[in-house]
Design a protein around this motif. Structure first.
Motif, PDB file in Angstrom:
ATOM      1  N   ARG A   1       0.774  -1.233   0.027  1.00 52.90           N
ATOM      2  CA  ARG A   1      -0.077  -0.097  -0.201  1.00 52.90           C
ATOM      3  C   ARG A   1       0.838   1.223  -0.256  1.00 52.90           C
ATOM      4  O   ARG A   1       0.568   2.313  -0.095  1.00 52.90           O
ATOM      5  N   TRP A   2       2.151   1.081   0.498  1.00 55.71           N
ATOM      6  CA  TRP A   2       2.402   2.528   0.430  1.00 55.71           C
ATOM      7  C   TRP A   2       3.240   2.780  -0.800  1.00 55.71           C
ATOM      8  O   TRP A   2       4.731   2.982  -1.092  1.00 55.71           O
ATOM      9  N   MET A   3       3.866   1.576  -1.787  1.00 43.74           N
ATOM     10  CA  MET A   3       4.196   1.829  -3.526  1.00 43.74           C
ATOM     11  C   MET A   3       3.687   3.056  -3.982  1.00 43.74           C
ATOM     12  O   MET A   3       4.746   3.627  -4.839  1.00 43.74           O
ATOM     13  N   HIS A   4       2.581   3.481  -3.306  1.00 41.05           N
ATOM     14  CA  HIS A   4       2.981   5.391  -4.317  1.00 41.05           C
ATOM     15  C   HIS A   4       3.912   6.309  -3.426  1.00 41.05           C
ATOM     16  O   HIS A   4       3.645   7.346  -3.990  1.00 41.05           O
ATOM     17  N   ALA A   5       3.641   5.957  -2.118  1.00 42.69           N
ATOM     18  CA  ALA A   5       4.651   7.224  -1.573  1.00 42.69           C
ATOM     19  C   ALA A   5       6.206   7.103  -1.758  1.00 42.69           C
ATOM     20  O   ALA A   5       6.686   8.294  -1.370  1.00 42.69           O
ATOM     21  N   THR A   6       6.372   5.839  -1.215  1.00 39.99           N
ATOM     22  CA  THR A   6       8.048   5.348  -1.761  1.00 39.99           C
ATOM     23  C   THR A   6       9.110   4.375  -2.194  1.00 39.99           C
ATOM     24  O   THR A   6       7.898   3.817  -2.872  1.00 39.99           O
ATOM     25  N   GLY A   7      10.230   4.837  -2.905  1.00 37.45           N
ATOM     26  CA  GLY A   7      10.844   3.711  -3.628  1.00 37.45           C
ATOM     27  C   GLY A   7      11.107   2.814  -2.705  1.00 37.45           C
ATOM     28  O   GLY A   7      11.617   1.938  -3.182  1.00 37.45           O
ATOM     29  N   TRP A   8      11.022   2.983  -1.599  1.00 36.25           N
ATOM     30  CA  TRP A   8      11.837   1.716  -0.917  1.00 36.25           C
ATOM     31  C   TRP A   8      10.670   0.404  -0.815  1.00 36.25           C
ATOM     32  O   TRP A   8      11.289  -0.173  -0.010  1.00 36.25           O
ATOM     33  N   ALA A   9       9.175   0.695  -0.892  1.00 31.75           N
ATOM     34  CA  ALA A   9       8.135  -0.149  -0.877  1.00 31.75           C
ATOM     35  C   ALA A   9       9.015  -0.937  -1.744  1.00 31.75           C
ATOM     36  O   ALA A   9       7.862  -2.421  -1.453  1.00 31.75           O
ATOM     37  N   GLY A  10       9.154  -0.849  -3.008  1.00 32.63           N
ATOM     38  CA  GLY A  10       9.032  -2.101  -3.736  1.00 32.63           C
ATOM     39  C   GLY A  10       9.740  -3.382  -3.680  1.00 32.63           C
ATOM     40  O   GLY A  10       9.600  -4.087  -3.836  1.00 32.63           O
ATOM     41  N   PRO A  11      11.112  -3.369  -3.328  1.00 28.31           N
ATOM     42  CA  PRO A  11      11.667  -4.200  -2.722  1.00 28.31           C
ATOM     43  C   PRO A  11      11.909  -4.924  -1.839  1.00 28.31           C
ATOM     44  O   PRO A  11      11.860  -5.734  -1.652  1.00 28.31           O
ATOM     45  N   LEU A  12      10.788  -4.433  -0.866  1.00 27.90           N
ATOM     46  CA  LEU A  12       9.803  -4.932   0.150  1.00 27.90           C
ATOM     47  C   LEU A  12       9.151  -5.705  -0.461  1.00 27.90           C
ATOM     48  O   LEU A  12       8.845  -7.172   0.479  1.00 27.90           O
ATOM     49  N   VAL A  13       8.072  -5.282  -1.442  1.00 34.87           N
ATOM     50  CA  VAL A  13       7.388  -6.441  -1.465  1.00 34.87           C
ATOM     51  C   VAL A  13       7.792  -7.145  -2.511  1.00 34.87           C
ATOM     52  O   VAL A  13       7.551  -8.557  -2.652  1.00 34.87           O
TER      53      VAL A  13
ATOM     54  N   VAL B   1      18.509  -5.386  -6.200  1.00 40.98           N
ATOM     55  CA  VAL B   1      19.088  -3.897  -6.700  1.00 40.98           C
ATOM     56  C   VAL B   1      17.998  -3.476  -8.246  1.00 40.98           C
ATOM     57  O   VAL B   1      17.964  -2.813  -7.938  1.00 40.98           O
ATOM     58  N   SER B   2      17.658  -4.035  -8.906  1.00 41.78           N
ATOM     59  CA  SER B   2      16.504  -4.374  -9.925  1.00 41.78           C
ATOM     60  C   SER B   2      15.393  -3.529  -9.157  1.00 41.78           C
ATOM     61  O   SER B   2      14.701  -2.875 -10.043  1.00 41.78           O
ATOM     62  N   SER B   3      14.832  -4.049  -8.133  1.00 42.14           N
ATOM     63  CA  SER B   3      13.666  -3.598  -7.279  1.00 42.14           C
ATOM     64  C   SER B   3      14.032  -2.056  -6.549  1.00 42.14           C
ATOM     65  O   SER B   3      13.242  -1.773  -6.653  1.00 42.14           O
ATOM     66  N   THR B   4      14.924  -2.343  -6.550  1.00 44.09           N
ATOM     67  CA  THR B   4      15.186  -0.571  -5.895  1.00 44.09           C
ATOM     68  C   THR B   4      15.196   0.556  -6.652  1.00 44.09           C
ATOM     69  O   THR B   4      14.610   1.167  -6.433  1.00 44.09           O
ATOM     70  N   LEU B   5      15.794   0.023  -7.983  1.00 43.42           N
ATOM     71  CA  LEU B   5      16.150   1.083  -8.282  1.00 43.42           C
ATOM     72  C   LEU B   5      14.937   1.139  -9.243  1.00 43.42           C
ATOM     73  O   LEU B   5      14.676   2.691 -10.219  1.00 43.42           O
ATOM     74  N   GLY B   6      14.358   0.456  -9.035  1.00 46.57           N
ATOM     75  CA  GLY B   6      12.551   0.382 -10.156  1.00 46.57           C
ATOM     76  C   GLY B   6      12.168   1.591  -9.419  1.00 46.57           C
ATOM     77  O   GLY B   6      11.665   2.231  -9.802  1.00 46.57           O
ATOM     78  N   GLY B   7      11.990   1.174  -8.306  1.00 48.48           N
ATOM     79  CA  GLY B   7      10.958   2.362  -7.270  1.00 48.48           C
ATOM     80  C   GLY B   7      11.661   3.043  -7.105  1.00 48.48           C
ATOM     81  O   GLY B   7      10.806   4.445  -6.753  1.00 48.48           O
ATOM     82  N   LEU B   8      12.548   3.430  -6.990  1.00 51.66           N
ATOM     83  CA  LEU B   8      13.513   4.895  -6.414  1.00 51.66           C
ATOM     84  C   LEU B   8      13.670   5.561  -8.196  1.00 51.66           C
ATOM     85  O   LEU B   8      12.744   6.832  -7.544  1.00 51.66           O
ATOM     86  N   ALA B   9      13.488   5.428  -9.106  1.00 48.46           N
ATOM     87  CA  ALA B   9      13.099   6.154 -10.363  1.00 48.46           C
ATOM     88  C   ALA B   9      11.865   6.237 -10.200  1.00 48.46           C
ATOM     89  O   ALA B   9      11.699   6.859 -10.970  1.00 48.46           O
ATOM     90  N   THR B  10      10.966   5.359  -9.299  1.00 48.54           N
ATOM     91  CA  THR B  10       9.775   5.364 -10.794  1.00 48.54           C
ATOM     92  C   THR B  10       8.894   7.015  -8.894  1.00 48.54           C
ATOM     93  O   THR B  10       8.432   7.468  -9.541  1.00 48.54           O
ATOM     94  N   VAL B  11       9.032   6.153  -7.967  1.00 49.86           N
ATOM     95  CA  VAL B  11       8.243   6.912  -6.981  1.00 49.86           C
ATOM     96  C   VAL B  11       9.651   8.419  -6.353  1.00 49.86           C
ATOM     97  O   VAL B  11       9.089   9.435  -5.803  1.00 49.86           O
ATOM     98  N   GLY B  12      11.051   7.796  -6.034  1.00 44.12           N
ATOM     99  CA  GLY B  12      11.736   8.886  -5.428  1.00 44.12           C
ATOM    100  C   GLY B  12      12.156   8.440  -4.045  1.00 44.12           C
ATOM    101  O   GLY B  12      11.833   7.325  -4.009  1.00 44.12           O
TER     102      GLY B  12
END
Length: 459
Positions: free
Chosen positions: A67-79, A144-155
């Motif tokens: 539910r936090w994938m819209h708010a921060t890029g750090w949620a992506g690697p945890l999902v 690494v891939s999921s982290t970069l994807g989240g940070l590049a998309t959400v921040g």
């Protein structure tokens, strides 16, 4: 005399150094098309997946931190870590470790390899290290891939912890890295089980599937209402207990035990695979290690190790471990803590006067369906009433939540009113409508008491 002198001068062949054998095994692995495909998938697909999901209007709210994938890029690697622990990592260990020895049986190349290396022990070490290295590269790619994807998309924004407290971006980065590092322990256990299956079952396809089958059985076991000692003693428990890193204070007891149990299983399964391999008769082409003795020597000790780890977990835990570990007191404490943290976040969104968790003095009263039913154990019939106080106001605020508590202690709290607090998924902020942090939230009940707080569990 001449014959004796000639025999004395014959040079004894020396085994090939492990480094050369390792280099040869790595080349053999990376030359396979399925390994190359796995590397490509693990280093590219997670970034695309996280970026695509983060841009969707609907998020995977049934997944932890989804539910936090819209708010921060750090949620992506945890999902992605939650998905990897259930499906990706068992598949990776099956394809790599589960086939590293069986491939030689299918191709009939053991005699050539033994002539070249001249040491079964060094062959085992080289193959084990080569498969481990490839698996680590694949795990690193997923992270690494999921982290970069989240940070590049959400921040690079703060992340809400499991109990609602906000983590700074740097703290979130550190804990994401720790969570993935701790997940290496059960990955090593599955890899060792794959090695054992590859050695014991030979060319049988069951050796290739063994890590995936074991992981599936462990997932099914985690869904059953098993005692806490048995649940924590499974080598895959660290795939679940990493979420304790994101609570305050950190719930490190289950994580430490899960990591320790996984490492014990990894060492034991690897040693059993080595013992079977060096005792194998390579002169008989009809023997591929899949006989009854290999199965009994490989399977029975693992069952014994499982029984020993259950006893050790029961002794090491400072709290009772015969039940589910989910009690009324624990649920009430978790709900009240998460509500207080998220109420502060909502207060900031609505631009209201600042308030702290200590000033709120939030408490929760929970029951399970009815007062006639004992309020303990998992279920979707938990109901909690949260009460809190605001500074300077005599009236007590109250909010109702419906809880769905799973067997591993995680629960989703669904707001049931009042509307202005938690009854609607949006709140009207000075800058427009925004997500209501109190509408739904994830939290966790600690099944075991923490053995330490605030320390680094993977150090």
């Amino acid at each position: 005399m001449t014959a004796t002198h000639t025999l004395d001068n014959v040079a004894t062949p020396r085994p090939v150094p492990v480094a050369r054998a390792l280099r040869f095994e790595v080349v053999k692995l990376v030359s396979q098309w399925r390994i190359r495909l796995l590397v490509l998938v693990c280093w590219v697909v997670p970034a695309l997946f996280v970026a695509a999901v983060s841009r969707q209007s609907s998020l995977p709210v049934d997944t932890l931190f989804g539910r936090w994938m819209h708010a921060t890029g750090w949620a992506g690697p945890l999902v992605m870590l939650g998905f990897a622990g259930s499906w990706a990592l068992p598949l990776v260990t099956s394809v790599v470790a589960g086939d590293v020895f069986a491939a030689e049986d299918r191709l009939g190349t053991w005699r050539h390899l033994l002539v070249a290396v001249r040491s079964p022990g060094r062959i085992f070490v080289a193959k084990t290290l080569a498969s481990l290295g490839v698996i680590l590269v694949l795990v690193a790619g997923l992270m690494v891939s999921s982290t970069l994807g989240g940070l590049a998309t959400v921040g690079n924004h703060p992340l809400a912890g499991l109990d609602g407290h906000l983590l700074t971006a740097s703290d979130a980065a550190r804990k994401v890295l720790l969570a993935w590092a701790c997940a290496l322990a059960p990955t090593l256990a599955l890899s060792a089980i794959g090695l054992l299956g590859s050695v014991a079952l030979g060319r049988s396809p069951m050796g290739l599937l063994l890590p995936a089958v074991v992981a599936l059985v462990m997932q099914l076991a985690q869904m059953l209402p098993l005692p806490v000692a048995l649940r924590v003693a499974l080598p895959g428990y660290a795939f679940i207990s990493w979420n304790g890193l994101f609570a305050e204070p950190q719930q490190l007891g289950p994580l430490l035990l899960g990591v320790a149990v996984s490492l014990v299983w990894a060492v034991a399964a690897t040693w059993l695979a080595y013992a079977l391999f060096v005792r194998r008769d390579f002169t008989n082409l009809a023997t591929d290690g899949s006989g009854r003795r290999a199965l009994t020597v490989g399977a029975l000790p693992l069952l014994g190790i499982g029984a020993v780890t259950v006893v050790l977990v029961a002794v090491a835990s400072p709290s009772p471990v015969s039940g589910s570990g989910i009690t009324q007191v624990k649920v009430e404490r978790a709900v009240a803590t998460a509500f207080a943290h998220l109420y502060v976040v909502q207060t900031g969104e609505l631009n209201r006067p600042a308030v702290t968790e200590a000033q709120l003095r939030a408490t929760a009263a929970c029951d399970k369906g009815s007062i006639r039913v004992d309020a303990e154990g998992p279920g979707n019939d938990w109901r909690c009433v949260v009460s809190w106080h605001l500074p300077g106001i005599d009236a007590t605020g109250q909010a109702v939540y419906q809880l769905d508590v799973t067997t591993d202690g995680r629960f989703v709290a669904d707001g049931d009113g009042p509307k202005e607090v938690n009854g609607y998924f949006l709140v009207r902020t000075p800058t427009g409508d925004g997500p209501n942090p109190l509408w739904q939230f994830d939290a966790n009940v600690e099944l075991l008491s923490s053995t330490s707080k605030g320390s680094n569990p993977c150090r």
